[in-house]
Design a protein around this motif. Sequence first.
Motif, PDB file in Angstrom:
ATOM      1  N   ASN A   1       0.831  -1.208   0.000  1.00  0.00           N
ATOM      2  CA  ASN A   1       0.000   0.000   0.000  1.00  0.00           C
ATOM      3  C   ASN A   1       0.865   1.258   0.000  1.00  0.00           C
ATOM      4  O   ASN A   1       0.524   2.235  -0.648  1.00  0.00           O
ATOM      5  N   ASP A   2       1.976   1.236   0.737  1.00  0.00           N
ATOM      6  CA  ASP A   2       2.887   2.375   0.730  1.00  0.00           C
ATOM      7  C   ASP A   2       3.477   2.586  -0.660  1.00  0.00           C
ATOM      8  O   ASP A   2       3.611   3.712  -1.126  1.00  0.00           O
TER       9      ASP A   2
ATOM     10  N   GLU B   1       2.136   1.867  -3.514  1.00  0.00           N
ATOM     11  CA  GLU B   1       1.120   2.303  -4.468  1.00  0.00           C
ATOM     12  C   GLU B   1       0.989   3.819  -4.547  1.00  0.00           C
ATOM     13  O   GLU B   1       0.552   4.343  -5.555  1.00  0.00           O
ATOM     14  N   GLN B   2       1.382   4.533  -3.504  1.00  0.00           N
ATOM     15  CA  GLN B   2       1.237   5.985  -3.539  1.00  0.00           C
ATOM     16  C   GLN B   2       2.320   6.663  -4.381  1.00  0.00           C
ATOM     17  O   GLN B   2       2.215   7.847  -4.676  1.00  0.00           O
TER      18      GLN B   2
ATOM     19  N   GLU C   1       5.243  11.060   2.486  1.00  0.00           N
ATOM     20  CA  GLU C   1       6.198  10.407   1.581  1.00  0.00           C
ATOM     21  C   GLU C   1       7.397   9.875   2.346  1.00  0.00           C
ATOM     22  O   GLU C   1       7.838   8.754   2.129  1.00  0.00           O
TER      23      GLU C   1
END
Length: 153
Positions: free
Chosen positions: A3-4, A6-7, A31
């Motif tokens: 999930n991290d 994907e950003q 970030e």
Amino acid sequence: MINDLEQFSVERLESLAKLSSDNTVIFAVNEVTALARIALAAKSAEPVAWVTWHQGFRAPDDCEEYLNAYTHATEEKSCDGSSAFPVYDKPYLNTPEIPEGYKLVPVEPSLKMMEAAVTCEDASFDDDSDMICIHHEVIYKAMLAAAPAPEDS
């Protein structure tokens, strides 16, 4: 960790990777924390299994290959004498140093590597048993010798 990841777009990660100490950059806290979580997860990656590969013969002309998996580090060896190799369930950070006796090769063999595999002297005939022996290590060494260096790919 996924999930991290994907950003971040590929373009954003590439731009971050190209930064030098001369750049002044302002990062969003999310970030920085996401990158720290990704790095920690990758840095703490532990193998979930160790695998060895083997060959079995049902008949002189019928060879099959198979893997043995272990849930713990093992002294078992593959049929070629190599040690069991670790398998990870998340990315493992590559060290910048390649140990002696190893070579960085592409995941997919290049055309030159495949040509080397099919043109090397990889087989011999055993007159006593009327069997053809395939020398996988000869094929492997020929492919490694033909592998492009990372900057050539």
